[in-house]
Design an enzyme around this catalytic site. Sequence first.
Site, PDB file in Angstrom:
ATOM      1  N   LYS A 207       0.878  -1.202   0.033  1.00  8.88           N
ATOM      2  CA  LYS A 207      -0.148   0.087  -0.068  1.00  8.88           C
ATOM      3  C   LYS A 207       0.680   1.067  -0.103  1.00  8.88           C
ATOM      4  O   LYS A 207       0.724   1.983  -0.810  1.00  8.88           O
ATOM      5  CB  LYS A 207      -0.802  -0.090   1.237  1.00  8.88           C
ATOM      6  N   ASN A 208       1.788   1.141   0.878  1.00  8.19           N
ATOM      7  CA  ASN A 208       2.485   2.443   0.867  1.00  8.19           C
ATOM      8  C   ASN A 208       3.631   2.556  -0.268  1.00  8.19           C
ATOM      9  O   ASN A 208       4.409   3.690  -0.018  1.00  8.19           O
ATOM     10  CB  ASN A 208       3.391   2.310   2.336  1.00  8.19           C
TER      11      ASN A 208
ATOM     12  N   ARG B 164      -4.145  10.324   4.389  1.00  5.89           N
ATOM     13  CA  ARG B 164      -2.826  11.107   4.434  1.00  5.89           C
ATOM     14  C   ARG B 164      -2.074  11.383   3.058  1.00  5.89           C
ATOM     15  O   ARG B 164      -1.659  12.497   2.944  1.00  5.89           O
ATOM     16  CB  ARG B 164      -1.899  10.382   5.488  1.00  5.89           C
TER      17      ARG B 164
ATOM     18  N   CYS C 125      -5.044   8.091   9.463  1.00  8.04           N
ATOM     19  CA  CYS C 125      -5.092   7.499  10.737  1.00  8.04           C
ATOM     20  C   CYS C 125      -4.605   8.638  11.636  1.00  8.04           C
ATOM     21  O   CYS C 125      -3.747   9.276  11.433  1.00  8.04           O
ATOM     22  CB  CYS C 125      -3.906   6.532  10.614  1.00  8.04           C
TER      23      CYS C 125
ATOM     24  N   ARG D 186       0.086  15.195  12.674  1.00 13.47           N
ATOM     25  CA  ARG D 186       0.849  14.778  11.349  1.00 13.47           C
ATOM     26  C   ARG D 186       0.822  15.832  10.487  1.00 13.47           C
ATOM     27  O   ARG D 186       0.213  16.074   9.641  1.00 13.47           O
ATOM     28  CB  ARG D 186      -0.077  13.603  10.919  1.00 13.47           C
ATOM     29  N   PRO D 187       1.760  16.857  10.942  1.00 13.32           N
ATOM     30  CA  PRO D 187       1.743  18.024  10.064  1.00 13.32           C
ATOM     31  C   PRO D 187       2.565  17.937   8.984  1.00 13.32           C
ATOM     32  O   PRO D 187       2.968  16.691   8.753  1.00 13.32           O
ATOM     33  CB  PRO D 187       2.888  19.066  11.016  1.00 13.32           C
TER      34      PRO D 187
ATOM     35  N   ASP E 217       4.837  20.293   7.673  1.00 16.39           N
ATOM     36  CA  ASP E 217       5.748  21.446   7.603  1.00 16.39           C
ATOM     37  C   ASP E 217       7.159  20.971   6.929  1.00 16.39           C
ATOM     38  O   ASP E 217       7.552  21.810   6.456  1.00 16.39           O
ATOM     39  CB  ASP E 217       5.969  21.978   8.952  1.00 16.39           C
TER      40      ASP E 217
ATOM     41  N   ASP F 174       4.754   0.868  12.119  1.00 15.79           N
ATOM     42  CA  ASP F 174       3.570   0.204  11.660  1.00 15.79           C
ATOM     43  C   ASP F 174       3.367  -1.253  12.113  1.00 15.79           C
ATOM     44  O   ASP F 174       2.484  -1.564  12.315  1.00 15.79           O
ATOM     45  CB  ASP F 174       3.585   0.266  10.141  1.00 15.79           C
TER      46      ASP F 174
ATOM     47  N   VAL G  74       7.886   7.417  16.983  1.00 20.74           N
ATOM     48  CA  VAL G  74       7.395   7.986  15.648  1.00 20.74           C
ATOM     49  C   VAL G  74       6.158   8.828  15.657  1.00 20.74           C
ATOM     50  O   VAL G  74       6.033   9.806  15.720  1.00 20.74           O
ATOM     51  CB  VAL G  74       7.527   6.993  14.345  1.00 20.74           C
TER      52      VAL G  74
ATOM     53  N   ARG H 273      -8.673  -0.117   4.481  1.00 20.40           N
ATOM     54  CA  ARG H 273      -7.958   0.815   3.521  1.00 20.40           C
ATOM     55  C   ARG H 273      -6.521   0.114   3.337  1.00 20.40           C
ATOM     56  O   ARG H 273      -5.950   0.541   2.453  1.00 20.40           O
ATOM     57  CB  ARG H 273      -7.751   2.044   4.444  1.00 20.40           C
TER      58      ARG H 273
HETATM   59  C1  EPZ Z   1       4.338   6.944   6.103  1.00 20.03           C
HETATM   60  O1  EPZ Z   1       3.534   7.897   6.617  1.00 20.03           O
HETATM   61  C2  EPZ Z   1       3.216   5.626   6.071  1.00 20.03           C
HETATM   62  N1  EPZ Z   1       1.960   5.971   5.018  1.00 20.03           N
HETATM   63  C3  EPZ Z   1       2.763   5.401   7.324  1.00 20.03           C
HETATM   64  O2  EPZ Z   1       2.035   4.182   7.311  1.00 20.03           O
HETATM   65  C4  EPZ Z   1       4.125   5.275   8.233  1.00 20.03           C
HETATM   66  O3  EPZ Z   1       3.712   4.912   9.566  1.00 20.03           O
HETATM   67  C5  EPZ Z   1       5.031   6.221   8.374  1.00 20.03           C
HETATM   68  O4  EPZ Z   1       5.343   6.748   6.851  1.00 20.03           O
HETATM   69  C6  EPZ Z   1       6.256   6.265   9.203  1.00 20.03           C
HETATM   70  O5  EPZ Z   1       7.082   5.185   8.615  1.00 20.03           O
HETATM   71  C7  EPZ Z   1       2.546   6.031   3.919  1.00 20.03           C
HETATM   72  O6  EPZ Z   1       3.370   5.784   3.310  1.00 20.03           O
HETATM   73  C8  EPZ Z   1       1.009   6.364   2.878  1.00 20.03           C
HETATM   74  P1  EPZ Z   1       6.305  10.255   8.075  1.00 20.03           P
HETATM   75  P2  EPZ Z   1       3.909   9.354   6.565  1.00 20.03           P
HETATM   76  O7  EPZ Z   1       6.013  11.818   7.477  1.00 20.03           O
HETATM   77  O8  EPZ Z   1       4.470   9.766   5.187  1.00 20.03           O
HETATM   78  C9  EPZ Z   1       6.290  13.786  11.460  1.00 20.03           C
HETATM   79  C10 EPZ Z   1       0.235   3.119   7.691  1.00 20.03           C
HETATM   80  O9  EPZ Z   1      -0.300   2.308   8.410  1.00 20.03           O
HETATM   81  N2  EPZ Z   1       6.309  14.661  10.386  1.00 20.03           N
HETATM   82  O10 EPZ Z   1       7.309   9.492   7.988  1.00 20.03           O
HETATM   83  O11 EPZ Z   1       2.818  10.516   6.918  1.00 20.03           O
HETATM   84  C11 EPZ Z   1       5.188  13.022  11.502  1.00 20.03           C
HETATM   85  O12 EPZ Z   1       4.093  13.840  12.474  1.00 20.03           O
HETATM   86  C12 EPZ Z   1       0.679   3.910   7.771  1.00 20.03           C
HETATM   87  O13 EPZ Z   1       0.412   2.223   6.587  1.00 20.03           O
HETATM   88  C13 EPZ Z   1       6.402  16.254  10.693  1.00 20.03           C
HETATM   89  O14 EPZ Z   1       6.461  16.483  11.657  1.00 20.03           O
HETATM   90  O15 EPZ Z   1       4.912   9.516   7.972  1.00 20.03           O
HETATM   91  C14 EPZ Z   1       5.459  11.537  12.427  1.00 20.03           C
HETATM   92  O16 EPZ Z   1       5.873  11.799  13.590  1.00 20.03           O
HETATM   93  C15 EPZ Z   1       0.454   4.824   8.920  1.00 20.03           C
HETATM   94  N3  EPZ Z   1       6.261  16.971   9.748  1.00 20.03           N
HETATM   95  C16 EPZ Z   1       6.949  11.508  11.716  1.00 20.03           C
HETATM   96  O17 EPZ Z   1       7.149  12.602  11.102  1.00 20.03           O
HETATM   97  C17 EPZ Z   1       6.082  16.637   8.434  1.00 20.03           C
HETATM   98  O18 EPZ Z   1       5.936  17.635   7.453  1.00 20.03           O
HETATM   99  C18 EPZ Z   1       6.883  10.452  10.625  1.00 20.03           C
HETATM  100  O19 EPZ Z   1       6.074  10.850   9.762  1.00 20.03           O
HETATM  101  C19 EPZ Z   1       5.784  15.134   8.032  1.00 20.03           C
HETATM  102  C20 EPZ Z   1       5.954  14.209   9.064  1.00 20.03           C
END
Ligand code: EPZ
Length: 419
Positions: free
Chosen positions: A22-23, A93, A117, A122-123, A125, A306, A328, A398
Amino acid sequence: MRRYEIRGGRALSGGVVLQGAKNSALPLMAASALCTEGKVCFENCPVLEDTSLTERILVSLGCGVTRKGGLMTVDPSGICRCSVCREYCAGMRSSILFLGPLLARFGRAEMFLPGGCLLGARPVDIHIKGLEKMGADVRVEGDRITAACPRGLRGAAIELPFPSVGATENMMTAASLAEGKTVIENAAAEPEIGDLADLINRMGGHVRADGGRITVFGVKRLHGCRKRIIPDRIAAFTFFAAALATNGNIMVRGADPAHLRAAMRALEKTGAAFEISEDGIGVRRALDRILPTEIVTAPYPGFPTDDMALAMALLTVADGVSSLRETVFSDRFALTDELLKMGADMTVRRNVALVTGVHRLRGAAVRATDLRAGAALIVAGLAAEGETLIEDDGHIARGYENIVGTLSALGADITEREN
Ligand code: EPZ
């Protein structure tokens, strides 16, 4: 509202064919919007609510999309809009992953802050700051995002404050059509990042991903190609946990051990035995019980966040006390209360859960709070004595392709119905 009904206590056995990731499918489908000529044909594309929603986004932009089982063909040549509606963005997301491709191809993009989710704040920025470094002007007013770069994106040296998977993916797609070279430091290194790099290169781009550094040389245009999506390592872990929790013995066909090193190492510490063949990965308990262990999540190649909910469900029936530390997402342990209803014994303080194993869980009425929590409750229900009812407003579907059919084929007593 969907309801899953599980009658636990049956050891799983047999084989499953692992779904496409999926990811990986979600960012790759968004990246197909970069192409100005030709079609992008995806093989092994999982049939999920999230891929269906992404398909609707592509169609709303003006793409042609056809789907035949795991084969999805996207024709992005006819894209005539570069805005994604609020309803679609609120649903997922990964809608944010259209920001990079639309900005790169059209010089502007409009969308809304993404839903998805509820795992804590989940900003976006990091996404925005990276695109600004490449010359974009990005504004967020309320939940609306407007981005523009009339003179086109230009390559930049970008260091991410955190190896955000989504932000890395948006930087890669934006940089693929930018003027010049982009280097992304402290980038995410998940297998899905490598899969996106492979797609962009097949489309005529120049991306090199080595560990936490990604180098992109922008090109003028990108074209269609054929791409097989990698297997879903989180779904693989889900089936491993289900087999171990029920003292079963299964083969997960198509699983790639190279994507599962930290995850499999953690399960080996609980007493799991794996058998790796070209067919996939077989898993069973090596002992007559599950051993307690310590797990700390980390960006890849660390233990995936995950997988944490699934590991927690398994360790509720371990023979001792396990310590789980989530680094995370702040709300990864949202499923705790639901597992306590099933007789689990655990305490959570901030981002650390201490799980004291019990002999058996007991079936209960519980609620899926997010995608992986829902899957973890299924694992717990399969191991529990009696009947478990899981109320779920769409999370599980999903991310898992036909989970009821797949688990039933392994001998589970599980049904689902729409309420
Ligand atoms: C991806 O989400 C995955 N989703 C998530 O899987 C997975 O848990 C996550 O990566 C971490 O491995 C998809 O690939 C579709 P991140 P993503 O940006 O990209 C912070 C599932 O169950 N952050 O790596 O949204 C954020 O808040 C899903 O399949 C910022 O602060 O994750 C988090 O604490 C859930 N600012 C951390 O980074 C930003 O601009 C990791 O988020 C972006 C992220």
